[in-house]
Design a protein around this motif. Sequence first.
Motif, PDB file in Angstrom:
ATOM      1  N   GLN A  26     -31.164 -43.655  78.325  1.00  0.00           N
ATOM      2  CA  GLN A  26     -30.709 -43.826  76.939  1.00  0.00           C
ATOM      3  C   GLN A  26     -29.390 -43.094  76.713  1.00  0.00           C
ATOM      4  O   GLN A  26     -28.481 -43.621  76.093  1.00  0.00           O
ATOM      5  CB  GLN A  26     -31.764 -43.307  75.942  1.00  0.00           C
ATOM      6  CG  GLN A  26     -33.102 -44.021  76.023  1.00  0.00           C
ATOM      7  CD  GLN A  26     -33.022 -45.516  75.726  1.00  0.00           C
ATOM      8  OE1 GLN A  26     -32.290 -45.930  74.836  1.00  0.00           O
ATOM      9  NE2 GLN A  26     -33.778 -46.321  76.453  1.00  0.00           N
ATOM     10  N   MET A  27     -29.288 -41.874  77.220  1.00  0.00           N
ATOM     11  CA  MET A  27     -28.068 -41.114  76.907  1.00  0.00           C
ATOM     12  C   MET A  27     -26.849 -41.667  77.626  1.00  0.00           C
ATOM     13  O   MET A  27     -25.726 -41.481  77.185  1.00  0.00           O
ATOM     14  CB  MET A  27     -28.260 -39.604  77.150  1.00  0.00           C
ATOM     15  CG  MET A  27     -28.112 -39.141  78.570  1.00  0.00           C
ATOM     16  SD  MET A  27     -28.473 -37.358  78.685  1.00  0.00           S
ATOM     17  CE  MET A  27     -27.242 -36.866  79.880  1.00  0.00           C
TER      18      MET A  27
ATOM     19  N   SER B 271     -21.542 -41.364  68.215  1.00  0.00           N
ATOM     20  CA  SER B 271     -22.824 -41.483  68.903  1.00  0.00           C
ATOM     21  C   SER B 271     -23.170 -40.215  69.666  1.00  0.00           C
ATOM     22  O   SER B 271     -22.384 -39.739  70.490  1.00  0.00           O
ATOM     23  CB  SER B 271     -22.773 -42.656  69.885  1.00  0.00           C
ATOM     24  OG  SER B 271     -23.911 -42.614  70.727  1.00  0.00           O
TER      25      SER B 271
ATOM     26  N   ASP C  44     -26.477 -46.900  72.295  1.00  0.00           N
ATOM     27  CA  ASP C  44     -25.488 -46.705  71.230  1.00  0.00           C
ATOM     28  C   ASP C  44     -26.212 -46.855  69.892  1.00  0.00           C
ATOM     29  O   ASP C  44     -27.443 -46.776  69.847  1.00  0.00           O
ATOM     30  CB  ASP C  44     -24.328 -47.702  71.365  1.00  0.00           C
ATOM     31  CG  ASP C  44     -24.824 -49.139  71.430  1.00  0.00           C
ATOM     32  OD1 ASP C  44     -25.907 -49.425  70.862  1.00  0.00           O
ATOM     33  OD2 ASP C  44     -24.145 -49.983  72.036  1.00  0.00           O
TER      34      ASP C  44
ATOM     35  N   TYR D 151     -30.538 -33.342  75.433  1.00  0.00           N
ATOM     36  CA  TYR D 151     -31.155 -33.635  74.128  1.00  0.00           C
ATOM     37  C   TYR D 151     -31.410 -32.351  73.348  1.00  0.00           C
ATOM     38  O   TYR D 151     -31.317 -32.335  72.125  1.00  0.00           O
ATOM     39  CB  TYR D 151     -32.462 -34.424  74.312  1.00  0.00           C
ATOM     40  CG  TYR D 151     -32.240 -35.887  74.600  1.00  0.00           C
ATOM     41  CD1 TYR D 151     -31.806 -36.299  75.855  1.00  0.00           C
ATOM     42  CD2 TYR D 151     -32.456 -36.859  73.634  1.00  0.00           C
ATOM     43  CE1 TYR D 151     -31.585 -37.637  76.139  1.00  0.00           C
ATOM     44  CE2 TYR D 151     -32.250 -38.209  73.906  1.00  0.00           C
ATOM     45  CZ  TYR D 151     -31.811 -38.587  75.164  1.00  0.00           C
ATOM     46  OH  TYR D 151     -31.587 -39.916  75.433  1.00  0.00           O
TER      47      TYR D 151
ATOM     48  N   PHE E 244     -25.473 -40.253  71.816  1.00  0.00           N
ATOM     49  CA  PHE E 244     -25.675 -40.714  73.197  1.00  0.00           C
ATOM     50  C   PHE E 244     -24.350 -40.606  73.960  1.00  0.00           C
ATOM     51  O   PHE E 244     -24.303 -40.062  75.061  1.00  0.00           O
ATOM     52  CB  PHE E 244     -26.181 -42.156  73.233  1.00  0.00           C
ATOM     53  CG  PHE E 244     -27.541 -42.335  72.624  1.00  0.00           C
ATOM     54  CD1 PHE E 244     -28.641 -41.633  73.096  1.00  0.00           C
ATOM     55  CD2 PHE E 244     -27.732 -43.214  71.568  1.00  0.00           C
ATOM     56  CE1 PHE E 244     -29.902 -41.798  72.545  1.00  0.00           C
ATOM     57  CE2 PHE E 244     -28.988 -43.389  71.002  1.00  0.00           C
ATOM     58  CZ  PHE E 244     -30.067 -42.683  71.480  1.00  0.00           C
TER      59      PHE E 244
ATOM     60  N   ARG F 200     -23.624 -38.253  77.071  1.00  0.00           N
ATOM     61  CA  ARG F 200     -23.141 -38.838  78.328  1.00  0.00           C
ATOM     62  C   ARG F 200     -21.861 -38.140  78.775  1.00  0.00           C
ATOM     63  O   ARG F 200     -21.703 -37.803  79.953  1.00  0.00           O
ATOM     64  CB  ARG F 200     -22.862 -40.339  78.154  1.00  0.00           C
ATOM     65  CG  ARG F 200     -22.376 -40.972  79.450  1.00  0.00           C
ATOM     66  CD  ARG F 200     -21.938 -42.414  79.250  1.00  0.00           C
ATOM     67  NE  ARG F 200     -20.721 -42.494  78.462  1.00  0.00           N
ATOM     68  CZ  ARG F 200     -20.485 -43.412  77.536  1.00  0.00           C
ATOM     69  NH1 ARG F 200     -21.378 -44.344  77.286  1.00  0.00           N
ATOM     70  NH2 ARG F 200     -19.351 -43.413  76.866  1.00  0.00           N
TER      71      ARG F 200
END
Length: 440
Positions: free
Chosen positions: A416-417, A335, A421, A360, A337, A341
Motif C-alpha cells: 500500500q505505501m 498522500s 494513493d 506507518y 502513502f 514511499r
Amino acid sequence: MNNTNSNEEVLRGQTLSFRDDPFACDPDAAIDFHSDGAVWIVDGVIKQVGAARDVLDAAPDVPVRNYGDALIMAGFVDCHAHYPQTAIIASYGEQLLDWLKQYTFPEEMRFVDGEYARRQADLYLDECLRNGITTSSVYCSVHPQSADSFFEASNARGLRMAAGKVLMDRHAPDGLTDTATTGYDQSKALIERWHGVGRNMYAITPRFAPTSTPEQLEAAGTLWREYPDVLMQTHASENANEIQWVKELFPSAPDYMGVYENYGLVGPGAIYGHAIHLNEREQELFRDSGAAMAHCPTSNLFIGSGLFDLQSMRESDRPVTVGLATDVSGGSSFSMFSTMRTAYEIAQLRGYSLHPVRAYYLATLGSAATMRIDDKVGNLAAGYEADLVVLDLSSRPLIAQRMKRSESITDVLFTQMILADDRATIATYANGSIVYERAI
Ligand code: GUN
Ligand code: ZN
C-alpha cells in the motif's frame, strides 16, 4: 439503537493498532492486527478495538457499519505543512531560497485577503481528508487573518489541527512582513482566540532564522515561555545555501540550531522541519532536549535539499522524536502513502531499509508525538479520539493483483505505501463523524 443517549457506533473491518514503538522492538510485534476486527466509538472517542466477536459481544445494541475487508486504522498525522502553498504545488525548477522567492512569497501575499485564505483552507483540508490525514501542524501566512481562516475551516470539520501565523520581519517582500512587536502581539491574540478552542492548537511559527531578526526570535521565545502548552514550529538545516546564510546572519551562534537555542526555542513541543545537515552538536541537542524533527521526504527530493538520516535519529538508545510530513508544497504530494514511499526510498539511498510498520508509525503516532498529542490521536486504541481512515486495500487493479501474493499484514502495508494513493480512502472520520467519503 442502544438504550443510552450517547452517540455510539461500531465499525467492522480489518483493524490495525500499535501496541508499542516499532523502533524500540521487533516491528512485527509492535502491532495488533485483526483480519475480522471492530472499533466501538462512543461520543467521538474509541471505547474498544479488537476481534469483531469480542467487540460485538461487548456492544450488543450498538449500530454496526460493516466495511468488509477494508483496513481501519488511525488517521494520518502530518507534522509539517504550509496550507498557503496549496496552489503552488508542483512548481518547476528551483531549490529552496529561489523557490521561496519565485513561487512561495508571491502566493502567500494573497492571504492578506481572508476570504481567499478561507477558500484555500477549505481546499487544503478537504485534500488532507481525501488522503486520510486528520491532524496536521500547519504554517499559515504572516497575516493573522490567514490563521483565523484556517482555524475556522478546521472547526467547521471538527478537526484536531495545530497552526500558527508565520513570524517574518526581514528578507521577505513588503506586504509579507510583520515586526518583532506586531508578530508577538498578533500571535498572542491568536493563542487567546484559538488554542484549545474546538480541537485546535496553536503553534508559534517563526518561519526560519533568516527571515526573523534577533529581536523577533527573542519575542518568540518570550511568548513560548508565557504559553508553554502551545507548540513551536520552524525550519532548520534544510539546504546548503540556507545554512551558509544563517552563518552569515548569526556569526556568533555555534551553528544553525544554536541560533534557536539562544532564544529558548529548543525543547519538547518544538518541531523542526527537515533537520537534514546537522553537525554532531546539533544532533546531541535534539537527543538531549526533546525537540522533534519533521522528516519531509517528498520535499527533500522535490526541491533537492538532501537525504535525511532517519536511521541514526531513530535507531538509537537515545532516539530523537521524529514525525513524517508532507511539507506541502515544498513537498509534492498530500498522500501519506507517497510520503512513506519516499521516506523508504531516501532510506534505501542511505543503505537502510525502512520497515513498513515503522513507516506507518512515523505517519501516525510518531507525528503525533512531535505535537505532544500521541495520547490523543495517531492510534486505533481505547481512549483515543476517533480520528480514523478506512482504506480499500485493492484500490487499483495492479494493487488487487499484488494483494493476492501478500502473505502478511506487513507485506500488505508495504504494498500500500508503495502503490496506493487517495483512491484507497473509502472514508475518513474525525471525532467519530464521517468527514470524507469516496463517491462510489
Ligand atoms: N524554509 C523557510 N520557509 C520554508 C518553506 O515555506 N518551505 C520549506 N520547505 N522550507 C522553508
Ligand atoms: Zn516547510
